[in-house]
Motif scaffolding. Structure first.
Motif, PDB file in Angstrom:
ATOM      1  N   LEU A 298      22.385-139.279  24.138  1.00 52.08           N
ATOM      2  CA  LEU A 298      21.983-137.806  23.981  1.00 52.08           C
ATOM      3  C   LEU A 298      20.906-137.534  23.134  1.00 52.08           C
ATOM      4  CD1 LEU A 298      25.322-136.201  23.567  1.00 52.08           C
ATOM      5  CD2 LEU A 298      24.222-136.318  25.671  1.00 52.08           C
ATOM      6  N   LEU A 299      19.987-136.402  23.550  1.00 50.59           N
ATOM      7  CA  LEU A 299      18.870-136.257  22.695  1.00 50.59           C
ATOM      8  C   LEU A 299      19.173-134.739  21.861  1.00 50.59           C
ATOM      9  CD1 LEU A 299      16.112-136.723  25.040  1.00 50.59           C
ATOM     10  CD2 LEU A 299      17.042-138.306  23.743  1.00 50.59           C
ATOM     11  N   VAL A 300      18.946-134.985  20.526  1.00 49.42           N
ATOM     12  CA  VAL A 300      19.026-133.496  19.529  1.00 49.42           C
ATOM     13  C   VAL A 300      17.741-133.190  19.334  1.00 49.42           C
ATOM     14  CG1 VAL A 300      20.069-133.039  17.445  1.00 49.42           C
ATOM     15  CG2 VAL A 300      21.052-134.987  18.622  1.00 49.42           C
ATOM     16  N   PRO A 301      17.460-132.099  20.024  1.00 45.98           N
ATOM     17  CA  PRO A 301      16.036-131.517  19.839  1.00 45.98           C
ATOM     18  C   PRO A 301      15.838-130.776  18.540  1.00 45.98           C
ATOM     19  CG  PRO A 301      17.309-130.162  21.270  1.00 45.98           C
ATOM     20  CD  PRO A 301      18.367-131.369  20.760  1.00 45.98           C
TER      21      PRO A 301
ATOM     22  N   PHE B 299      12.746-135.194  17.664  1.00 44.58           N
ATOM     23  CA  PHE B 299      14.088-135.161  18.174  1.00 44.58           C
ATOM     24  C   PHE B 299      14.863-136.377  17.667  1.00 44.58           C
ATOM     25  CE2 PHE B 299      11.429-136.973  21.349  1.00 44.58           C
ATOM     26  CZ  PHE B 299      12.301-138.051  21.965  1.00 44.58           C
TER      27      PHE B 299
ATOM     28  N   ALA C 273      11.758-133.041  22.871  1.00 44.77           N
ATOM     29  CA  ALA C 273      12.944-133.929  23.514  1.00 44.77           C
ATOM     30  C   ALA C 273      12.439-134.453  24.644  1.00 44.77           C
ATOM     31  CB  ALA C 273      14.179-133.599  23.687  1.00 44.77           C
TER      32      ALA C 273
ATOM     33  N   LEU D  73      20.817-125.602  26.153  1.00 39.80           N
ATOM     34  CA  LEU D  73      19.984-126.736  26.269  1.00 39.80           C
ATOM     35  C   LEU D  73      20.351-127.193  27.654  1.00 39.80           C
ATOM     36  CD1 LEU D  73      20.694-128.248  22.627  1.00 39.80           C
ATOM     37  CD2 LEU D  73      18.469-127.197  23.453  1.00 39.80           C
TER      38      LEU D  73
ATOM     39  N   GLN E 100      21.079-132.994  26.411  1.00 41.82           N
ATOM     40  CA  GLN E 100      20.543-132.593  24.876  1.00 41.82           C
ATOM     41  C   GLN E 100      22.030-131.927  24.256  1.00 41.82           C
ATOM     42  OE1 GLN E 100      16.877-130.681  24.381  1.00 41.82           O
ATOM     43  NE2 GLN E 100      15.937-131.814  26.181  1.00 41.82           N
TER      44      GLN E 100
END
Length: 270
Positions: free
Chosen positions: A83-86, A96, A121, A157, A161
């Motif tokens: 996952l991406l954390v923006p 990110f 992100a 999101l 994300q």
């Protein structure tokens, strides 16, 4: 002159002062101790971890507390969902986190922040996690909440994300159990920038710390005020008695009422 201190009224005043002053001093000292504890916690949290710190097994450092937060933890398993954390800032720049869930031998997964990339992100820019069994070493961190500093808690999101790093926000995204903690790798690969460990919550010199310091001053002021009021009452009583003895005032009503029974008992019976 000072016999009035033995009257019931002054007994009550003296007992109140004798109890109020120690209580105020105790509470002030207690609040000062709370402030000093926060200062010590801030120094401990802000202090750099030893460079040669030996990593400990993840399970031995849980649950995360002030002592274990930031400690190097080691765990083995296989990487799973990524996952991406923006909107995470690092060195004054927006970017990110690249977060990958590591499924351990226990069946539970621990979120691992493998590093940071600048800009918006973008899953295409995030390097894939290594395949197969790996052993990961990273700084242990407590799960974030919606009120944690720097998190994206607004929601909305896109898929893939994550705004808040924690088991509560991940439980509906993955079909397996989760550790209530996460790791941040300090020596990332694939061009990622390491994300430094954050100090545990409630260990900084925040508003609560200075509230404790303010309460300390208030309690000591209360103690001084009680003594000041006792002295004012005492001085007013003495001045009133002196004025009465000098003939400037009529004798206090209390003295007249106290003298009346004595005069009646001294009068011979008819």
């Amino acid at each position: 002159m000072h016999r009035f201190l033995l009257t019931p009224r002054w007994w009550g005043i003296n007992v109140f002062v004798a109890l109020a002053v120690p209580v105020c001093l105790f509470m002030g000292t207690w609040q000062l101790g709370r402030f000093e504890d926060r200062v010590d916690s801030h120094k401990e949290a802000a202090g750099a971890r030893p460079a040669d710190q030996v990593a400990a097994p993840l399970d031995s450092l849980l649950p995360v507390d002030r002592k274990t937060s930031g400690r190097l933890a080691s765990v083995s398993g296989e990487y799973a969902d990524q996952l991406l954390v923006p909107e995470r800032r690092l060195d004054g720049k927006s970017g990110f986190y690249v977060l990958t869930l590591l499924r351990t031998d226990t069946g539970k997964a621990v979120p691992v922040v493998r590093g940071w990339l600048p800009g918006a992100a973008d899953a295409a820019r995030a390097p894939a996690a290594p395949t197969g069994r790996v052993e990961v070493t990273g700084a242990l961190q407590a799960s974030e909440s919606g009120g944690s500093k720097g998190v994206y808690a607004s929601g909305g999101l896109p898929a893939g994300q994550l705004g808040v790093i924690g088991a509560a926000s991940l439980v509906n995204l993955v079909p397996y159990g989760l550790y209530d903690a996460w790791l941040t790798v300090q020596t990332p690969a694939d061009g990622l920038t390491p994300v430094p460990a954050q100090a545990p919550s409630n260990t900084g010199l925040d508003l609560k710390a200075f509230q404790n310091l303010g309460y300390t001053g208030e309690w000591f002021v209360f103690a001084a005020f009680v003594l000041f009021m006792w002295f004012r009452l005492y001085r007013r009583e003495v001045e009133t008695l002196r004025d009465a003895e000098a003939g400037l005032l009529a004798e206090p009503a209390v003295r007249e009422s106290a003298a009346a029974p004595a005069t009646a008992s001294a009068r011979p019976a008819e």
